[in-house]
Design a protein around this motif. Structure first.
Motif, PDB file in Angstrom:
ATOM      1  N   LYS A  71      11.241  59.159  52.820  1.00 20.73           N
ATOM      2  CA  LYS A  71      10.068  58.522  53.587  1.00 20.73           C
ATOM      3  C   LYS A  71       9.449  59.180  54.615  1.00 20.73           C
ATOM      4  O   LYS A  71       8.174  59.421  54.725  1.00 20.73           O
ATOM      5  N   VAL A  74       7.116  61.632  52.795  1.00 22.99           N
ATOM      6  CA  VAL A  74       5.977  60.914  52.218  1.00 22.99           C
ATOM      7  C   VAL A  74       4.956  60.531  53.464  1.00 22.99           C
ATOM      8  O   VAL A  74       3.783  60.787  53.403  1.00 22.99           O
ATOM      9  N   ALA A  75       5.396  60.454  54.350  1.00 22.56           N
ATOM     10  CA  ALA A  75       4.750  60.149  55.769  1.00 22.56           C
ATOM     11  C   ALA A  75       3.982  61.356  56.326  1.00 22.56           C
ATOM     12  O   ALA A  75       2.828  61.585  56.641  1.00 22.56           O
ATOM     13  N   ASP A  76       4.709  62.499  56.064  1.00 17.24           N
ATOM     14  CA  ASP A  76       3.883  63.893  56.391  1.00 17.24           C
ATOM     15  C   ASP A  76       2.919  64.261  55.440  1.00 17.24           C
ATOM     16  O   ASP A  76       2.020  64.708  55.797  1.00 17.24           O
ATOM     17  N   LEU A  77       3.181  64.019  54.197  1.00 16.29           N
ATOM     18  CA  LEU A  77       2.172  64.214  53.217  1.00 16.29           C
ATOM     19  C   LEU A  77       1.054  63.486  53.415  1.00 16.29           C
ATOM     20  O   LEU A  77      -0.121  63.909  53.070  1.00 16.29           O
ATOM     21  N   SER A  78       1.155  62.100  53.569  1.00 15.42           N
ATOM     22  CA  SER A  78       0.029  61.233  53.806  1.00 15.42           C
ATOM     23  C   SER A  78      -0.687  61.513  54.968  1.00 15.42           C
ATOM     24  O   SER A  78      -1.972  61.608  55.135  1.00 15.42           O
ATOM     25  N   LEU A  79       0.037  62.202  56.115  1.00 12.84           N
ATOM     26  CA  LEU A  79      -0.794  62.494  57.337  1.00 12.84           C
ATOM     27  C   LEU A  79      -1.427  63.664  56.962  1.00 12.84           C
ATOM     28  O   LEU A  79      -2.728  64.108  57.226  1.00 12.84           O
ATOM     29  N   ASP A  80      -1.050  64.991  56.466  1.00 13.34           N
ATOM     30  CA  ASP A  80      -1.560  66.060  55.752  1.00 13.34           C
ATOM     31  C   ASP A  80      -2.827  65.726  54.961  1.00 13.34           C
ATOM     32  O   ASP A  80      -3.955  66.272  55.249  1.00 13.34           O
ATOM     33  N   ASN A  81      -2.670  64.842  54.043  1.00 10.78           N
ATOM     34  CA  ASN A  81      -3.853  64.401  53.069  1.00 10.78           C
ATOM     35  C   ASN A  81      -4.916  63.857  53.949  1.00 10.78           C
ATOM     36  O   ASN A  81      -6.308  63.892  53.656  1.00 10.78           O
ATOM     37  N   ALA A  82      -4.541  62.824  54.930  1.00  3.61           N
ATOM     38  CA  ALA A  82      -5.657  62.136  55.747  1.00  3.61           C
ATOM     39  C   ALA A  82      -6.409  63.145  56.454  1.00  3.61           C
ATOM     40  O   ALA A  82      -7.612  63.181  56.865  1.00  3.61           O
ATOM     41  N   LYS A  85      -8.801  65.138  54.359  1.00  8.58           N
ATOM     42  CA  LYS A  85     -10.062  64.182  53.809  1.00  8.58           C
ATOM     43  C   LYS A  85     -11.129  63.932  54.989  1.00  8.58           C
ATOM     44  O   LYS A  85     -12.058  63.675  54.719  1.00  8.58           O
ATOM     45  N   ASP A  86     -10.417  64.135  56.189  1.00  9.73           N
ATOM     46  CA  ASP A  86     -11.221  63.758  57.501  1.00  9.73           C
ATOM     47  C   ASP A  86     -12.404  64.518  57.594  1.00  9.73           C
ATOM     48  O   ASP A  86     -12.267  65.978  57.522  1.00  9.73           O
TER      49      ASP A  86
END
Length: 88
Positions: A71, A74-82, A85-86
């Motif tokens: 978990k 996944v949170a770290d990867l989601s943050l990196d992805n966001a 994309k910003d």
């Protein structure tokens, strides 16, 4: 009142002892008092560890630890992805 910290193995032993005492005709309240645990704790432990032996409980703890690690990943990867994309 001092709270005691029980290991998983101790919890399973207490649950087995409670089952034996209740099988001998004692009430759950009397059995819990003899095992020195509150009745609510017994119900919570029975819900979580009921029917397990020590190897099953050990495997459950390992899986919970692995799940927490995944978990976080996944949170770290989601943050990196966001962040990527910003727009600047």
């Amino acid at each position: 009142m001092v709270r005691k910290k029980y290991s998983t193995k101790q919890i399973i032993v207490i649950l087995c002892k409670m089952e034996i005492l209740c099988g001998q005709g004692r009430s759950q309240e009397e059995s819990a008092r003899q095992c020195e645990i509150p009745l609510n704790t017994y119900y919570r432990w029975r819900k979580q560890y009921g029917g397990m032996d020590t190897s099953d409980a050990k495997r459950l703890k390992e899986l919970e630890k692995e799940n927490a690690r995944l978990k976080r990943l996944v949170a770290d990867l989601s943050l990196d992805n966001a962040i990527l994309k910003d727009p600047p």
